[in-house]
Design an enzyme around this catalytic site. Structure first.
Site, mmCIF file in Angstrom:
data_model
loop_
_atom_site.group_PDB
_atom_site.id
_atom_site.type_symbol
_atom_site.label_atom_id
_atom_site.label_comp_id
_atom_site.label_asym_id
_atom_site.label_seq_id
_atom_site.Cartn_x
_atom_site.Cartn_y
_atom_site.Cartn_z
ATOM 1 N N GLU A 330 42.596 40.972 24.446
ATOM 2 C CA GLU A 330 42.559 42.223 25.206
ATOM 3 C C GLU A 330 42.305 43.369 24.236
ATOM 4 O O GLU A 330 43.016 43.523 23.253
ATOM 5 C CB GLU A 330 43.873 42.435 25.947
ATOM 6 C CG GLU A 330 44.102 43.834 26.498
ATOM 7 C CD GLU A 330 42.995 44.308 27.428
ATOM 8 O OE1 GLU A 330 42.539 45.460 27.267
ATOM 9 O OE2 GLU A 330 42.576 43.524 28.306
ATOM 10 N N ASN A 338 42.633 47.124 35.115
ATOM 11 C CA ASN A 338 42.721 47.860 36.377
ATOM 12 C C ASN A 338 43.753 47.269 37.322
ATOM 13 O O ASN A 338 44.216 47.943 38.241
ATOM 14 C CB ASN A 338 41.354 47.888 37.076
ATOM 15 C CG ASN A 338 40.463 48.993 36.554
ATOM 16 O OD1 ASN A 338 40.911 49.870 35.818
ATOM 17 N ND2 ASN A 338 39.201 48.953 36.915
ATOM 18 N N GLY A 344 48.389 46.898 44.314
ATOM 19 C CA GLY A 344 49.029 45.592 44.434
ATOM 20 C C GLY A 344 48.790 44.901 45.761
ATOM 21 O O GLY A 344 49.478 43.931 46.081
ATOM 22 N N ASP A 573 31.993 46.262 28.572
ATOM 23 C CA ASP A 573 31.824 45.442 27.366
ATOM 24 C C ASP A 573 31.348 44.028 27.690
ATOM 25 O O ASP A 573 30.447 43.496 27.039
ATOM 26 C CB ASP A 573 33.149 45.353 26.596
ATOM 27 C CG ASP A 573 33.733 46.712 26.277
ATOM 28 O OD1 ASP A 573 32.972 47.694 26.304
ATOM 29 O OD2 ASP A 573 34.937 46.805 26.001
ATOM 30 N N ARG A 632 35.367 52.846 52.069
ATOM 31 C CA ARG A 632 35.596 53.822 51.011
ATOM 32 C C ARG A 632 34.374 54.695 50.744
ATOM 33 O O ARG A 632 34.509 55.899 50.488
ATOM 34 C CB ARG A 632 36.030 53.096 49.738
ATOM 35 C CG ARG A 632 37.423 52.515 49.858
ATOM 36 C CD ARG A 632 37.808 51.661 48.674
ATOM 37 N NE ARG A 632 39.210 51.242 48.789
ATOM 38 C CZ ARG A 632 39.824 50.466 47.910
ATOM 39 N NH1 ARG A 632 39.172 50.003 46.864
ATOM 40 N NH2 ARG A 632 41.090 50.141 48.081
ATOM 41 N N GLU A 768 35.719 41.825 38.047
ATOM 42 C CA GLU A 768 34.786 42.945 38.188
ATOM 43 C C GLU A 768 33.642 42.898 37.185
ATOM 44 O O GLU A 768 32.668 43.632 37.323
ATOM 45 C CB GLU A 768 35.547 44.272 38.065
ATOM 46 C CG GLU A 768 34.800 45.463 38.629
ATOM 47 C CD GLU A 768 35.613 46.748 38.584
ATOM 48 O OE1 GLU A 768 35.007 47.826 38.711
ATOM 49 O OE2 GLU A 768 36.852 46.673 38.421
ATOM 50 N N ALA A 783 39.547 43.250 45.831
ATOM 51 C CA ALA A 783 39.423 43.109 44.377
ATOM 52 C C ALA A 783 40.443 42.114 43.841
ATOM 53 O O ALA A 783 40.114 41.236 43.034
ATOM 54 C CB ALA A 783 39.595 44.467 43.693
ATOM 55 N N LEU A 784 41.704 42.240 44.272
ATOM 56 C CA LEU A 784 42.727 41.311 43.790
ATOM 57 C C LEU A 784 42.460 39.904 44.306
ATOM 58 O O LEU A 784 42.687 38.918 43.588
ATOM 59 C CB LEU A 784 44.116 41.791 44.206
ATOM 60 C CG LEU A 784 44.585 43.103 43.572
ATOM 61 C CD1 LEU A 784 46.007 43.439 44.019
ATOM 62 C CD2 LEU A 784 44.529 43.041 42.053
#
Length: 803
Positions: A330, A338, A344, A573, A632, A768, A783-784
């Site tokens: 990391e 994120n 959550g 990255d 969104r 992501e 996303a989760l």
């Protein structure tokens, strides 16, 4: 005496270089002058930290070891060259070698005035708090008409000019001696005792207790209960440990948590003042030895994971469950990415659980409208599922009293919710095979996480903004830290290895095959990890504004100063790593804005963050302007069309549904003027600068729509509570960059796909960093579901194929 002389331009031909070369020869008996060039220093870019590059580290090391520094600057447009300015930015960003360093300014230019205006500007830059060089006052050497000043051998022709240069230089030598005496470590003493101080953290006040003996800082206790779990936790261990180890306040802020880091340092400094000490003395002391580790290290493992967010940690845990070794790298000091900043909420259709809850007003109407969608508008690969969904919903509408859901409803909503057309007329939607895997296996992810140790709250079905349906599973512990804590604990207990402050820079290639990765440690040391497989899980590029602008094909404009909800680590990255070996990209032009973000910080958990069924959005005229239950990007576009800034209106009952706050935080935000509260709607309207009668009419109309279960103005998808019980609240909101839908192309087994359509052996990706699932818009809560589902799949495929 050892001096560093910096040529302040990257031009191949420079009279400032010739001037420094003359000084090196002329003063060889007085000082050892090492001339340094800036040609290889990259332009400064805060979002792409390159402090560890050899060119910058070389300046950092040599300046730190030198007795003094000379900078020779030309003058361009009345100021210094941009290349020199970039160097100074890098040397005051993460490293600070010029702090307290004696420095002399010289300059040469074609103009008769020399580089007088550039030198004046340079002096101001060097005096800035982040640079803080000890610039020699008074004497400045200005060489005008430089093109006529030197002979063919590069020597100054005028004896008077040489005399003046000698006068300036000899004054500088004396200045260096005096200034460096001031830099020598001082002894400091304290009035022994325990001192209570309160400083400022990211989320508010940060109480601290600092214990001092007469000669040492003995103990630092921090009440971190007001800070977000996971985001700043590393601050409360690393910063105090380095202060105590080195008895120094010369401690670097933790990346991604600089506000809290500086708060802790300021708190200790206040305690030192209360004890009669001078904190400036401790700020000039060397860093703690542990903070200066530069030893290169080499490791071997079965699978190496690039990125310590939810996808990476899920992959690591799954590798361990398969009986193999794993390392997580990391780049930031703390895990979480994120995920730890999320609400959550994890989407997964769980019909047996969901049907135990009553339907909300408007939900049946929402489904009725969905199944009336023209089948000709449905992509061929989704059509069979859509027809099956129509039958499911038709049967449900015979008794729509309970909350309905199914895998297919989730699949179709993910498809329709992501179906978008960009500014070039290109329509995109989620890859059917990937979306099917997501919506078929996301509930397995929930059960797997529960087995790992995540404790879910089964008392309600949640829904984040832009989710389109209530199907989210929420941990009992607030926000996304519950996932990170459970996975981190599992990995460490099962002998997995986690390295933070470790930024992966390259793949190790042997005969064209990936055999591990190369990374840079906290102090620029090389970390080599040999592995049989690599999983990229480093996130998207939502914190890299330049990259967002580079690829954008959806938004009319992405402003240079746009805020982001993302961790500062999320800069693309992994995508660039994949590109370096020919990986294909998909959907890069589409990014998502979070409509309900803090106008000043981009954070999503200030103010009152409530379920969308309780959203009441009003613009700066006090009027509603959108279906608050929408996607969104729809909400963000509507907000932008209404001036950007808007308000979420709530009452006492709606406040109770907020998932992000406490009474203490509410009081702090009201006092700070970042959250508005009033006993009447009229008074609230005055606080936010809208017409009271307009706001009252807006809320009265909204309440009538809740009663009727239908919104004739904007056709809101679902309702819950009215706005009727004082006190009333207004939370200022503004869209901020939130998610990037594009990334590396993968298949259903998480293989990274090359541009020619073939798999890249031993390389997998999840989360992501990938594209193809969410297409033009991601549903809230997906996303989760994505990261935990494909994180597990990437690990399973890597172990099966490579280990």
């Amino acid at each position: 005496m050892k001096l560093i002389a910096i040529v302040g331009t990257n031009a191949k031909q420079s009279y400032n270089r010739i001037l420094l070369q003359f000084m090196k020869r002329h003063f060889v008996q007085k000082a050892d002058i090492d001339i340094m060039e800036i040609a290889n220093v990259p332009m400064f870019n805060e979002t792409e930290d390159q402090t560890d590059l050899p060119a910058i580290q070389n300046f950092n090391t040599k300046i730190s070891q030198a007795d003094g520094v000379i900078i020779a600057t030309p003058e361009h447009n009345h100021t210094i060259p941009s290349s020199l300015n970039s160097l100074l930015e890098w040397l005051s960003f993460k490293v600070h070698p010029l702090d307290g360093k004696p420095l002399m300014i010289v300059g040469a230019s074609y103009d008769v005035q020399g580089s007088s205006r550039a030198q004046l500007h340079l002096r101001q830059i060097l005096d800035a708090p982040g640079v803080n060089a000890a610039v020699m006052p008074g004497s400045e050497f200005l060489l005008g008409r430089a093109h006529q000043a030197f002979d063919e051998a590069g020597n100054l022709k005028s004896e008077a000019t040489v005399d003046f240069l000698e006068s300036c230089f000899f004054k500088f030598l004396r200045f260096v001696q005096v200034a460096n005496q001031l830099n020598e470590p001082e002894e400091v003493s304290f009035e022994a005792g325990t001192y209570q101080v309160t400083t400022q953290g990211h989320n508010g006040k940060l109480p601290m207790t600092v214990t001092l003996s007469e000669e040492k800082i003995e103990k630092i206790d921090i009440d971190s209960s007001g800070e977000s779990s996971g985001i700043a936790d590393i601050v409360f261990t690393r910063i105090p440990n380095e202060i105590l180890e080195g008895q120094t306040l010369n401690v670097d802020a933790v990346s991604g948590a600089s506000v809290t880091s500086n708060g802790v340092l300021d708190g200790v400094a206040r305690a030192i003042k209360l004890a009669g000490g001078n904190p400036d003395v401790l700020r000039k002391r060397p860093k703690a030895p542990s903070a200066l580790d530069k030893e290169d290290k080499t490791y071997s493992t079965d699978v190496v994971i690039v990125g310590g967010g939810g996808a990476g940690l899920a992959a690591a845990a799954r590798v361990l469950q398969a009986g193999k070794q794993v390392m997580v790298l990391e780049k930031f000091p703390a895990l979480g990415g994120n995920t730890v900043r999320s609400g959550g909420l994890l989407n997964a259709a769980d019909p047996e659980w969901q049907k135990t809850f009553p339907a909300n007003p408007g939900e049946a109407h929402n489904l009725s409208e969905l199944i009336q969608t023209d089948e000709d508008s449905i992509a061929a690969e989704y059509l069979a599922d859509f027809k099956e969904l129509k039958q499911q919903v038709t049967n449900y509408l015979k008794d729509p009293s309970y909350l309905f859901d199914s895998n297919i409803l989730h699949r179709i909503q993910t498809y329709i919710g992501g179906k978008r057309t960009d500014r070039n007329g290109c329509e995109v939607y989620g890859n059917y095979d990937l979306v099917k895997v997501l919506t078929d296996k996301d509930l397995d992810s929930v059960h797997w996480l529960a087995d790992i140790g995540v404790d879910f709250d089964r008392s309600e079905v949640s829904m984040p903004v832009g989710a389109l349906w209530r199907r989210s599973h929420k941990p009992k512990q607030p926000m996304g830290y519950a996932f990170i804590e459970a996975l981190d604990t599992y990995i460490r207990k099962n002998s997995g290895t986690i390295l933070t402050d470790t930024a992966v820079t390259d793949f190790i290639l042997e005969n064209g095959l990936i055999k591990g990765v190369l990374a840079k440690g906290r102090n620029g040391q090389t970390i080599t990890v040999h592995a049989q497989a690599v999983v990229l899980a480093s996130g998207g590029f939502g914190a890299n504004t330049k990259m967002l602008q580079q690829y954008n094909t959806y938004w009319s404009n992405i402003d240079d100063n746009i805020q982001t909800t993302n961790s500062p680590a999320i800069t693309g990255d992994g995508i660039r790593l994949g590109q370096s070996i020919g990986a294909a990209l998909v959907g890069m032009g589409f990014s998502q804005m979070m409509p309900v973000s803090d106008p000043n910080t981009g954070a999503i958990f200030s103010g009152l963050q409530v379920p969308p069924a309780n959203f009441v959005m009003v613009n700066q005229e006090g009027k509603r302007f959108v279906d608050e239950y929408g996607s969104r990007d729809t909400l963000s576009k509507a907000a932008i069309d209404n001036g950007g800034l808007f308000y979420l209106i709530a009452d006492e009952n709606i406040k109770a549904t907020a998932m992000n706050t406490s009474n203490e935080k509410i009081e702090e935000q009201v006092a700070a003027g970042t959250l508005y509260r009033a006993d009447t709607l009229e008074s609230l309207a005055e606080q936010i600068g809208v017409d009271p009668a307009t706001l009252v009419e807006t809320i009265n109309n909204y309440n009538s729509y809740v009663e009727a279960g239908y919104d004739p103005e904007f056709d809101k998808g679902a309702f819950d509570l009215k706005v009727e019980k004082a006190p009333f609240y207004a939370t200022p909101r503004k869209p901020a960059t939130h998610h990037t839908m594009g990334g590396l192309k993968i298949d259903t087994q998480a293989h990274v796909i090359k541009e020619d359509g073939n798999k890249i052996p031993s390389l997998y990706a999840a989360g992501e960093v990938t594209g193809g699932i969410h297409a033009g818009n991601r549903l809230g809560g997906n996303a989760l579901a994505d990261i935990f589902t494909f994180g597990r799949i990437a690990a399973e495929t890597a172990v099966t194929e490579c280990c």
